[in-house]
Design a protein around this motif. Structure first.
Motif, mmCIF file in Angstrom:
data_model
loop_
_atom_site.group_PDB
_atom_site.id
_atom_site.type_symbol
_atom_site.label_atom_id
_atom_site.label_comp_id
_atom_site.label_asym_id
_atom_site.label_seq_id
_atom_site.Cartn_x
_atom_site.Cartn_y
_atom_site.Cartn_z
ATOM 1 N N THR A 1 23.176 43.530 27.124
ATOM 2 C CA THR A 1 21.678 42.858 27.608
ATOM 3 C C THR A 1 22.259 41.557 28.574
ATOM 4 O O THR A 1 21.278 40.866 29.048
ATOM 5 C CB THR A 1 21.203 42.450 26.480
ATOM 6 N N GLN A 2 23.435 41.496 28.777
ATOM 7 C CA GLN A 2 23.878 40.200 29.520
ATOM 8 C C GLN A 2 24.003 40.518 31.147
ATOM 9 O O GLN A 2 24.201 39.554 31.691
ATOM 10 C CB GLN A 2 25.205 39.873 29.110
ATOM 11 N N GLY B 1 19.709 32.593 30.677
ATOM 12 C CA GLY B 1 19.268 34.005 30.926
ATOM 13 C C GLY B 1 18.208 34.253 31.545
ATOM 14 O O GLY B 1 17.767 35.209 32.222
ATOM 15 N N LYS C 1 28.157 42.408 26.623
ATOM 16 C CA LYS C 1 27.112 43.212 25.681
ATOM 17 C C LYS C 1 26.187 43.710 26.858
ATOM 18 O O LYS C 1 26.279 43.228 27.848
ATOM 19 C CB LYS C 1 26.202 42.003 24.916
ATOM 20 N N TRP D 1 25.812 42.333 32.956
ATOM 21 C CA TRP D 1 26.968 42.556 33.987
ATOM 22 C C TRP D 1 26.754 43.478 35.027
ATOM 23 O O TRP D 1 27.720 43.547 35.862
ATOM 24 C CB TRP D 1 27.896 42.672 33.104
ATOM 25 N N SER E 1 26.437 33.215 23.782
ATOM 26 C CA SER E 1 27.738 34.444 23.506
ATOM 27 C C SER E 1 28.579 34.442 24.806
ATOM 28 O O SER E 1 29.678 34.593 24.691
ATOM 29 C CB SER E 1 26.790 35.840 23.534
ATOM 30 N N VAL E 2 27.769 34.054 25.881
ATOM 31 C CA VAL E 2 28.881 34.074 27.416
ATOM 32 C C VAL E 2 29.422 32.821 27.395
ATOM 33 O O VAL E 2 30.680 33.011 27.824
ATOM 34 C CB VAL E 2 27.897 34.119 28.252
ATOM 35 N N GLY F 1 22.992 31.015 26.705
ATOM 36 C CA GLY F 1 24.103 31.551 26.999
ATOM 37 C C GLY F 1 25.063 31.180 26.017
ATOM 38 O O GLY F 1 26.483 30.865 26.203
#
Lengths: 321, 468
Positions: free
Chosen positions: B138-139, B457, B136, B141, B185-186, B183
């Motif tokens: 917003t994450q 996050g 995503k 990366w 979603s990760v 975390g």
């Protein structure tokens, strides 16, 4: 010759009045003159008694509290009865003030050789405000004039308490406010038997009750986590700034109950609360915390709105007619 | 069957269609296009320069918007917003970065040794995850040289669960919930990466919100449950993602059964080509999806017959499908999200009513940013977590479909990192050159505290994003 005598007499009269208060009904004097007219004129009046100056240089600082009984020498001669003011300051614009000032300066003159406290260590006193003084005396006293009195009072207050004469103490008492806020001692924050130190921090309209206990850096506010309660990183940092600035963030756990105000206000109220509770654990941190700006309460509040303005200071838009 | 006119669009469609007609006056009853010359320009005020004090409204220079350059094309802004960048060429490449290889994924003990370390994702994993839209925007990366993930306690648990599910051929479902930035979603992405490296088939619904907010076209179908709704376009989109992500596995599998399909199909077509058919044509996407689910959940034969790998199904943003959707039915009543066939299939897998005979795992994550209000879901999460028995407000109707779906679903609360894990990730930040300060115990624990007891996050935000 006549005028000179009169003048001399007048001067003496003024001084006499200081010693012999209120009304002197009868007495002998060289000049036989009536200063105040009487309703009946058939009898003549005696003048006031002659003045006897003593060698005491502080004679004028003494106040006679009771009216001396006039010595009647024979019959009261109403023709010579004179109404004389209690104080020579009667003819000044503020007689009570003048009396007070003279009295205080005389006191100081008498006791100025007494040992004094080192500078800055005099007992803190809330003196009467000028408004209170003006109300009591009902006299128009200016700020500058009152500050002269305050200067004298402050100097007298510096006299070592163990040697403070009773008359000075009595006089100073007269000028002190009824409520002395400096006598209120803050209740010291102590670490209780569970190792908790509790304190309250305030900022704007926020109150935060904080409990600090030794731990590993956890924080909870109103039962929610720090991130949940303060979305902004800046607010989180200011909430725990007392711990962060002293590098104690990993050594204490913090619980807080916040109420009132907004996010930033609560965060900054928490700074103060955490700092106070932390000082209970480690009093030596006070200078470091003061440098970090965590010790003083920020007294600023929302400025009130004024009539004729849109907000506290904002003026309505200018319109041409 | 399907209504030719979308109910949502009904009001819009009643508007006059010819907007351009406004420029040219013509009779209301006439259908003939106007050919007349344009009306003459008005003389006077329109052409003259406005005087200094003219006009009744205040005109300031700052009020006028200056159009600079080309306006963004339709969809351009959204594309920019949704763009996922997985690399930062300015970040330093971390040397000796362990990769999440197939061996590491299959060996739980080796993964346990990597606890608290950051492992890089291999290229094929990255491609698959990208195809599944698991990354995503917003994450974060885009802050590092290449995608890498932290091996945390929950990752190892997830690897153990996957191993268990594969070896014992059982279906494990799990709902991840927790604070924003913890975390979830990760972790789901990590589970997908592990499953993908283990040779599983991975199916993922990247945003449940897109299923239910009513932006995708839908049409009713009559099933044994009554009227349900299919979303042909979105189904085709999901099929495309699925085929691209699992091409390596699906190209070795063949269609095993006869299905009722609107188009003739070659009998032993490979599954990836079969699914691509549906991806290319939304009209047949739904029948293909149904056939695909039957094929994927067909039990493997013990001998040399049909072989099917385990299936991993993920969904992010569970809160959006545990409530009424934004779609309307024929009576203009809101459609429950479980009446959407895609959601129905997922919920069937999650609740265990649809079995995965080859083993598999169903992982749903609740989204905390942009959380949809779903009180029944909250109630179920709290009940299933076993920490307390929540009270339900008797004046509020409970969503029975959600309650029944959650009957036996285990939930997992995702909390912050431990301090050791936080240290691991912060060392990775420092090695990437994104964190300039020295990683000391003090810095780690300060960041940990300010990140709400180590929410990953917030750790990233506090040490990398806000400290540039």
């Amino acid at each position: 010759m006549e005028s000179t005598a009169l003048r001399v007499g007048a001067v003496k009269r003024a001084v006499t009045c200081y010693h012999r208060p209120v009304v002197r009904q009868a007495g002998h004097f060289m000049q036989r003159r009536a200063f105040a007219s009487s309703t009946t004129t058939e009898d003549s009046f005696d003048a006031a008694e002659p003045i006897h100056f003593s060698s005491d240089r502080n004679q004028f600082s003494k106040r006679s509290t009771s009216v001396e009984a006039p010595q009647h020498r024979g019959r009261i001669d109403l023709a010579r009865l004179r109404v004389v003011p209690h104080s020579p300051s009667y003819f000044t614009s503020a007689p009570q003030y003048t009396d007070d000032l003279l009295h205080l300066s005389a006191l100081l003159r008498r006791h100025h050789l007494l040992p004094v406290l080192p500078p800055g260590q005099a007992p803190r006193v809330a003196w009467k405000t000028i408004d209170q003084y003006k109300t009591e005396t009902a006299e128009p006293v200016r700020v500058k004039e009152y500050s002269a009195i305050l200067t004298l009072l402050k100097r007298l207050n510096y006299i070592h308490p163990s040697l403070l004469p009773a008359e000075v103490l009595e006089t100073l008492q007269k000028y002190k406010r009824d409520v002395q806020p400096h006598l209120n001692q803050a209740k010291p924050i102590l670490v209780d038997e569970y190792g908790c130190a509790r304190a309250v921090g305030r900022r704007k309209s926020s109150n935060v009750r904080v409990t600090v206990v030794e731990g590993d850096g956890q924080c909870m506010i109103n039962g929610r986590s720090l991130t949940n309660y303060f979305g902004r990183l800046h607010d989180r940092e200011s909430a725990l700034w007392a711990l962060k600035s002293t590098e104690r963030l990993d050594k204490y756990n913090v619980w807080a109950v916040a109420s009132g105000g907004g996010t930033t206000g609560q965060a900054e109220a928490m700074t103060l609360g955490v700092a106070k509770a932390l000082m209970a654990h480690e009093p030596a941190l006070k200078p470091a915390l003061r440098r970090a700006g965590c010790v003083a309460r920020d007294p600023r509040r929302v400025e009130r709105k004024k009539p004729g303005k849109l907000k506290a200071r904002k003026m309505p838009a200018w319109v041409k007619r | 069957m399907s209504s030719p006119l979308c109910l949502r669009c009904l009001r819009r469609s009643l508007q006059p269609l010819d907007h351009h007609a406004a420029s040219v006056q013509r009779a209301a009853f006439s259908t003939t296009p106007a050919l007349g010359a344009l009306p003459p320009k008005k003389k006077g005020a329109a052409n003259t320069k406005p005087t200094m004090r003219g006009g009744s409204s205040l005109k300031l220079t700052k009020n006028t918007r200056v159009a600079s350059g080309r306006p963004p094309a339709p969809g351009e802004r959204k594309a920019l917003r949704k763009r996922v960048v997985l690399s930062n060429t300015n970040a330093i490449e971390v040397r000796h970065l362990q990769d999440l290889t197939k061996d590491l994924c299959k060996d739980v003990s080796a993964l346990t040794e990597a606890h608290g370390k950051v492992v890089g994702l291999e290229n094929e994993t990255v491609d698959a995850m990208r195809a599944l839209e698991a990354f995503k925007a917003t994450q974060g990366w885009n802050l590092f040289r290449r995608p890498a993930v932290l091996v945390r306690k929950e990752t190892i648990e997830m690897a153990e669960t996957l191993h268990d599910a594969q070896s014992k051929k059982k279906t494990v479902s799990k709902v991840l919930y927790g604070s924003r930035g913890s975390g979830k979603s990760v972790l789901q992405l990590q589970a997908m990466a592990l499953a993908q490296q283990r040779g599983w088939i991975v199916l993922h619904f990247p945003e449940a919100k897109e299923l239910t907010i009513g932006h995708a076209a839908y049409e009713p179908v009559i099933t044994e449950n009554g009227t349900e709704y299919i979303q042909p376009g979105y189904t085709a989109h999901l099929l495309g993602n699925f085929a691209r992500a699992n091409k390596a596995v699906l190209s070795k599998l063949h269609l095993s059964q006869q299905h009722k399909l609107p188009i003739p199909i070659q009998p032993d077509i490979t599954l990836d080509r079969f699914i691509e058919l549906g991806a290319n044509d939304p009209e047949i996407a739904w029948p293909i999806w149904s056939a695909m689910m039957i094929e994927l959940t067909a039990p493997s034969k013990s001998d040399k017959g049909l072989q099917r790998p385990p299936l991993f199904v993920g969904l992010d943003g569970l809160d959006h499908i545990m409530r009424d959707s934004a779609y309307l039915d024929m009576d203009a009543k809101p459609v429950h999200a479980h009446s959407l066939t895609l959601v129905r299939d997922f919920v069937g897998l999650l609740s265990g009513s649809t079995k995965l005979p080859n083993g598999g795992m169903v992982v749903a994550a609740v989204s905390e940013s942009n959380r949809a209000r779903a009180p029944t879901l909250d109630y179920c999460l709290e009940t299933n977590s076993g920490e307390s028995k929540p009270l339900w407000d008797p004046y509020m109707p409970q969503d029975d479909r959600v309650i029944s779906a959650f009957k036996n679903v285990p939930v997992q609360l995702i909390n912050g990192l431990s301090k050791d894990e936080a240290r691991g990730i912060m060392e990775y930040y420092a090695q990437s050159g994104m964190l300039r300060s020295t990683v000391t115990d003090l810095l780690v624990s300060e960041t940990w505290t300010l990140a709400g007891n180590g929410l990953i996050g917030e750790v990233e935000r506090g040490s990398v994003r806000m400290r540039m």
